[in-house]
Scaffold this motif. Sequence first.
Motif, short mmCIF file in Angstrom:
data_model
loop_
_atom_site.label_atom_id
_atom_site.label_comp_id
_atom_site.label_asym_id
_atom_site.label_seq_id
_atom_site.Cartn_x
_atom_site.Cartn_y
_atom_site.Cartn_z
N LEU A 88 0.82 -1.21 0.00
CA LEU A 88 0.00 0.00 0.00
C LEU A 88 0.86 1.26 0.00
N ALA A 89 1.84 1.29 0.89
CA ALA A 89 2.68 2.48 1.01
C ALA A 89 3.57 2.66 -0.21
N LEU A 90 4.16 1.58 -0.72
CA LEU A 90 5.04 1.67 -1.89
C LEU A 90 4.28 2.19 -3.11
N ASP A 91 3.04 1.80 -3.25
CA ASP A 91 2.24 2.25 -4.38
C ASP A 91 2.11 3.77 -4.39
N VAL A 92 1.82 4.36 -3.22
CA VAL A 92 1.68 5.81 -3.15
C VAL A 92 3.02 6.50 -3.35
N LEU A 93 4.08 5.94 -2.78
CA LEU A 93 5.42 6.53 -2.95
C LEU A 93 5.84 6.50 -4.42
N ALA A 94 5.47 5.46 -5.12
CA ALA A 94 5.80 5.39 -6.55
C ALA A 94 5.11 6.52 -7.31
N GLY A 95 3.84 6.78 -6.97
CA GLY A 95 3.15 7.87 -7.62
C GLY A 95 3.80 9.21 -7.35
N LEU A 96 4.30 9.42 -6.13
CA LEU A 96 4.97 10.67 -5.81
C LEU A 96 6.28 10.81 -6.58
N ALA A 97 7.02 9.69 -6.70
CA ALA A 97 8.26 9.73 -7.46
C ALA A 97 7.99 10.08 -8.92
N ASP A 98 6.96 9.52 -9.47
CA ASP A 98 6.60 9.86 -10.85
C ASP A 98 6.22 11.32 -10.98
N GLY A 99 5.54 11.85 -9.97
CA GLY A 99 5.17 13.26 -10.01
C GLY A 99 6.37 14.18 -10.02
N ARG A 100 7.50 13.72 -9.44
CA ARG A 100 8.74 14.52 -9.48
C ARG A 100 9.53 14.31 -10.76
N GLY A 101 9.06 13.40 -11.61
CA GLY A 101 9.79 13.11 -12.84
C GLY A 101 10.77 11.97 -12.71
N ASP A 102 10.84 11.31 -11.54
CA ASP A 102 11.78 10.21 -11.32
C ASP A 102 11.09 8.89 -11.65
N ARG A 103 10.96 8.62 -12.92
CA ARG A 103 10.21 7.43 -13.34
C ARG A 103 10.95 6.13 -13.05
N THR A 104 12.27 6.20 -13.05
CA THR A 104 13.03 4.98 -12.74
C THR A 104 12.70 4.51 -11.33
N ARG A 105 12.67 5.45 -10.38
CA ARG A 105 12.32 5.08 -9.00
C ARG A 105 10.86 4.65 -8.90
N ALA A 106 9.99 5.31 -9.61
CA ALA A 106 8.57 4.95 -9.57
C ALA A 106 8.37 3.50 -10.01
N ILE A 107 9.06 3.12 -11.09
CA ILE A 107 8.94 1.73 -11.59
C ILE A 107 9.54 0.76 -10.60
#
Length: 957
Positions: free
Chosen positions: A787-806
């Motif tokens: 649950l928590a990782l899913d939301v953190l991935a969305g935040l990383a994508d919002g910053r433009g860090d797609r590698t971390r989001a994936i």
Amino acid sequence: MRFGILGETRAWHDGGTEAALGGPARRALLALLLVRPGEVVSSDRLAEELDPGGGLSAHALQSQVSRLRTALGPAAAIERAGAGYRIVVAPDDVDACRFERLAREGRAALGDGDPGRSVALLREALKLWRGPALAEVAVAESETARAAAVRLEELRLGALEDRIEGELRLGEHRAAVPELRELVGRHPLRERPAGLLMRALFAEGGQAEALVVFEETRRHLAEELGADPSAELAALHRELLSAAPSPSPVAPPAQLTSFVGRAEEVTEVAELLRVARLVTLIGPGGVGKTRLSVEVAGVAADEVCFVALAPLRDGSGLPQALLGALGLRANGLQLGSGPQTPVERLIAALSDRMLLLVLDNCEHVVEETAVLAARLLAACPRLRVLATSREPLGVIGEHVQQVRPLADEAAIRLFTDRAGAVRRGFTADPRLVRRVCAALDDLPLAIELAAARLRTLDIDDLAGRLDDRLGVAARGSRTADERHRTLRSVVAWSWDLLPEPEQRAARRFAVFAGGATAEAALRVCGTDGETLESLADKSLLDPAGGGRYRMLETIRAYGSERLDEAGERESAQGAHARHFLDLVRTADPHLRRAEQLEWLRVLAAEHDNLLAALRWAVGTSDLATALELLASASTYLWIRGASASVAPYAITLLDMVGDTPSEGLTEEYVTCLLLAASGTAGRPVWQRHRAAAEKALAAAWPGTHAGRYPAALLLWLMRNASETDPRSAFALVSSQRDCPEPWTRAVAWYVTGFGALGEGDAEAGERALATAAEGFRALGDRWGTALALDVLAGLADGRGDRTRAIALTDQALALTGELGALEDSADLLVNRGDYRDDPVAARADYASAAELARRAGSSTCLGAALRGLGDIALREGDPDAAERLYEEALERIDPHWVKSLGNRVRTLAGLGLVAEARGDRPAARKRYEEAAEAAGGPDRLHLMGLPEPVIEAVSER
């Protein structure tokens, strides 16, 4: 003061005591005044209504009024006004007025799309009726009373129809059918109940019955009124005519013995299934239907789902049993309410799937199985069903295959094979073996039971006992029940050969549903390991692997009868419930730790036993045991997605407990309410108990010390997240950040993160969510971590860090994969597709998500995947394909689920981009406005993790 004219005219003081109104004349006078409270009724009219013969003088009327005033006292004023009288009371103090108000509000709620509230209001309204309206007045001779009674009865009928329609919208089709049949019978010219009955029958798979209802209504209208059905009913008829057939499942059980004597039947049934979509194997108990179905399934289909129906007590749990066998969760992790009914989820999961569904042992739920099978086959064109039963299902298109006892030589081979397994080097005169088999009617189960006795008996002794004890079994008793004529005698004979300690253990074992571990059997049966092994040697118990024993259902049914005869049911079921209460108490903390998977498997194996223990506790009004069972099992039920399976018991339990639970059981009461609300009928219960539960939960979790059931906090948030104002729920959960219980602290930080994001503080939100993820991960809880990782991935994508989001999403996917959470995995795959720059890889993720969503029967997850595929089509310059995918996605995405909000906004924005690509600026602007409205305003788009092109398109255009 309260008044009643919906039945015998009565009046009650505020304390609840009834006023002594006197004779019929005074009651009739009061009823006439209450028809329109506050309005003047002329003295002449009252006199005429009370005495149509004209014998009531003005003085006599005044005398009756005076006596009525005395009976009512000062609480209700009867005033002289002009040439008449009126009673001055609040309209809501009169049951007829209150009924009319509730009926209006119920109909309005129905029109507003809130069937749960509508049904609650209308049930309350209809409860006010105690008999015919204005029963004290001679209605046939009274014009006023007759008109009022006719109007009220018409309103009552309309309210009844509104209530039934609301129940149908809530999925309560089966319960409504008998009432609708009776209503249509009393009012054959009334089209609305006929239409409701047609819809209810069709929803339960009874298309043909629905068409018969239409034809009967059409005939009545033509014969009685010379009229045709209304346009609405005719349209419903056309809809019925045009209706066309449009995770890993449980595999058939592995067999430990050879298959004897039915090779030709396997081939025949397998060939029949190539051309028929419903085949039912019928025959007496013990004839080998289940074994034959297992062998057929092995050669007739690539994908098979085996559903054992014998553990079901009645047909109400049939859809849930199929969902469980298909490996589908009852609910996903998505926040919000409004789940599909189990039947709708089955249809969604099977609609495009090529599958052989084996329904084993249907005889005790044959009617419910027939209705469900017909509905699934009509809606799922690639589905085939193989059923075993002692009677046909009676469904149109069914192919019935009679399974008969073994042929002579096959029966001898089976007996010899099984005897050789318990006595090495067994040999016997074939004629003697044939005699034994003939005495057992060549039934495979009876032969196997008899052969197992050769471990302690010689074949000659066995044959002698058969002659003495099974004379009835050779031909069957004409007075016995059809399904027990032969096999009951076989089971009784085998049972009677047991010594008393083994009989006692066997009859107490009958309280288990779905088998038992050796430890559970020893405790509940009050026996020792040697006795269990002896029962297994004699085939009364079957070692099922994994340290478990099971009992054949025919033997279990017989043992249950013997348990009642011995007067031991209360003792055995009490021991059974205590054992499984201890088990869930022990398991609960482990479900939030590293050993989560191991304990999930333990409890999943005992799911049927947990339901049986809960059913017994509720049925015997053992409220403490029932509440503790639900509360201790709540973490398991939520993670597994099986909360809906206990919702009916939870609702019943809340009705018994009321709003004030016993001291020391407040947390259990809250958890019971949360589980009750997870079912499709739980909304009224939730509304009725929510305020009391919130106070109880706040008292149990003050933040300074931990409550007993940490999962209740997260459940409380998930349930309240869809409320109009969920701030109190967020505040309650986030206040636990300093709670000494570590899993609760992680939940509190998870909720705190959402609160910060909602206020626009992304940094604080990410810190809180990272703390939550660390807390869940430190405990070994895969579910919370995902649950928590899913939301953190969305935040990383919002910053433009797609590698971390994936990377974060990959971690979450690994965890949901371990849990077997198909819907959650589908949701994560869609998110990963959104994060990818490579359209080929993104398309693969969306396609995989769509496949998982179809297997899980999750319409919203499928809609999200289709939205992603629409994005790909738009990027590749194919606006037609994009529009088609977006439109289908929009139909499937549930607008009430919080986690669906982003996908809905992106879908609407995508349709705007399609319109803009075609040069249709007005259509584009309309879609962008819809997207902004769905997001709660353009200024909230950046909080949803949406791609910049979407934000720009919606905000600027």
